[in-house]
Design a protein around this motif. Structure first.
Motif, PDB file in Angstrom:
ATOM      1  N   TYR A  13       0.847  -1.187   0.000  1.00 41.12           N
ATOM      2  CA  TYR A  13       0.000   0.000   0.000  1.00 41.12           C
ATOM      3  C   TYR A  13       0.880   1.235   0.000  1.00 41.12           C
ATOM      4  N   GLU A  14       0.258   2.377  -0.201  1.00 38.39           N
ATOM      5  CA  GLU A  14       0.989   3.634  -0.130  1.00 38.39           C
ATOM      6  C   GLU A  14       0.133   4.673   0.576  1.00 38.39           C
ATOM      7  N   VAL A  15       0.788   5.692   1.089  1.00 38.82           N
ATOM      8  CA  VAL A  15       0.081   6.755   1.797  1.00 38.82           C
ATOM      9  C   VAL A  15       0.857   8.047   1.594  1.00 38.82           C
ATOM     10  N   ARG A  60      -2.858   4.416   8.565  1.00 37.26           N
ATOM     11  CA  ARG A  60      -1.924   3.767   7.637  1.00 37.26           C
ATOM     12  C   ARG A  60      -0.474   4.006   8.047  1.00 37.26           C
ATOM     13  N   MET A  61      -0.176   5.191   8.524  1.00 32.85           N
ATOM     14  CA  MET A  61       1.179   5.474   8.986  1.00 32.85           C
ATOM     15  C   MET A  61       1.500   4.664  10.245  1.00 32.85           C
ATOM     16  N   TRP A  62       0.506   4.475  11.093  1.00 27.99           N
ATOM     17  CA  TRP A  62       0.712   3.769  12.361  1.00 27.99           C
ATOM     18  C   TRP A  62       1.044   2.298  12.135  1.00 27.99           C
ATOM     19  N   ARG A  63       0.678   1.768  10.978  1.00 31.37           N
ATOM     20  CA  ARG A  63       0.949   0.357  10.706  1.00 31.37           C
ATOM     21  C   ARG A  63       2.432   0.023  10.804  1.00 31.37           C
ATOM     22  N   PHE A  64       3.305   0.937  10.393  1.00 27.57           N
ATOM     23  CA  PHE A  64       4.734   0.632  10.476  1.00 27.57           C
ATOM     24  C   PHE A  64       5.414   1.386  11.623  1.00 27.57           C
ATOM     25  N   SER A  65       4.630   1.690  12.647  1.00 32.87           N
ATOM     26  CA  SER A  65       5.213   2.235  13.869  1.00 32.87           C
ATOM     27  C   SER A  65       5.949   1.118  14.611  1.00 32.87           C
ATOM     28  N   ARG A  66       6.802   1.494  15.535  1.00 35.61           N
ATOM     29  CA  ARG A  66       7.567   0.497  16.291  1.00 35.61           C
ATOM     30  C   ARG A  66       6.637  -0.457  17.039  1.00 35.61           C
TER      31      ARG A  66
END
Length: 279
Positions: free
Chosen positions: A28-30, A48-54
């Motif tokens: 996906y992209e954001v 969507r940004m939170w998906r690749f949070s630590r």
């Protein structure tokens, strides 16, 4: 497992372990640019940004979503290949499981294609002999006017230069999966009475002469339009908005901006309500 490419504004998330061409690894992209966010709300962008949070990476949430999305895509592709030209072993299994040895090979093939949506309603089933310009139904089954209208719709569908591939080309795997899920929802209401129309900017789902759902596939998800009145929806979801005074590519005054499966599941009742309004 994951590769994230960004210029600080747009973020593209790839599942690098997939054995396919690099563009097909895009999950996906954001974008943080309001003009390039394709109408996503701040909350949708943040999720969507939170998906690749630590925290989420430690929990394996993105891994689980990626595994499900890509596995479903592979299985769907395999099933489409199998059902478009089913091997004899599969046909025999279906005949045996159906407990009817009188089912012919052509009957099973045609049924599989109808069930999986490989043949649009209104097109003759595999093996049916239909003269050019003639209906597959007997003249007595339709009035002259209804028959002519049906022929016109059928001709328009067959002449369209667009298809599903046109709308899904270059789209991230999550957007493709969302479209496939929406397609299943729409076609489940009345498979034998519905048709898809592939236009330049949208896919329309028609019940008879009326469109009950239009969808435009985006890089970030789906934009869905329904012929409902926003004022008639009690407690509309946050991803819905009134576009009665805004130009758009679909049919209807209600727009749904879908960025994940949970939102699509929430939208299913509205889509069903739109379908029922055409009955």
């Amino acid at each position: 497992m994951w590769c994230i490419l960004t210029n600080g504004i747009k973020w593209r998330v790839y599942r690098s372990i997939e054995k396919c061409a690099a563009p097909d690894k895009l999950m996906y992209e954001v974008s943080l640019d309001p003009e390039a966010s394709e109408g996503m709300t701040v909350e949708q962008i943040a999720r969507r940004m939170w998906r690749f949070s630590r925290e989420e990476m430690a929990k394996g949430s993105l891994d689980a979503l990626g595994e499900q999305t890509f596995t479903d895509g592979k299985v769907r592709k395999a099933l489409q290949a199998l059902l478009s030209d089913p091997p004899r072993q599969l046909l025999n299994l279906v005949r045996k499981a159906g407990a009817d040895q009188n089912l012919t090979t052509q009957q099973i093939k045609a049924s599989l294609m109808r069930i999986t949506g490989e043949v649009n309603p209104g097109q003759p089933p595999t093996g049916a002999a239909v003269a050019p310009g003639a209906s597959s139904l007997s003249p007595s089954a339709r009035s002259r006017g209804a028959k002519q209208a049906w022929e016109t719709r059928r001709a328009a569908r067959s002449e369209s230069p667009y298809d599903e591939a046109h709308h899904l080309a270059g789209k991230p795997q999550e957007a493709v999966a969302l479209f496939k899920a929406l397609d299943r929802i729409c076609m489940s209401f009345a498979p034998s009475d519905l048709s898809r129309r592939y236009l330049a900017k949208s896919v329309n789902y028609d019940h008879g002469k009326r469109c009950f759902c239009s969808v435009h596939v985006l890089q970030t998800g789906l934009r869905i339009w329904l012929p409902l009145k926003c004022g008639h929806i009690e407690n509309p979801p946050a991803f819905a908005r009134d576009v009665s005074n805004i130009g758009h590519w679909g049919t209807g005054d209600v727009e749904l901006r879908i960025s994940n499966r949970a939102e699509l599941d929430m939208a299913a009742d509205l889509i069903r309500r739109s379908f029922e309004s055409t009955r």
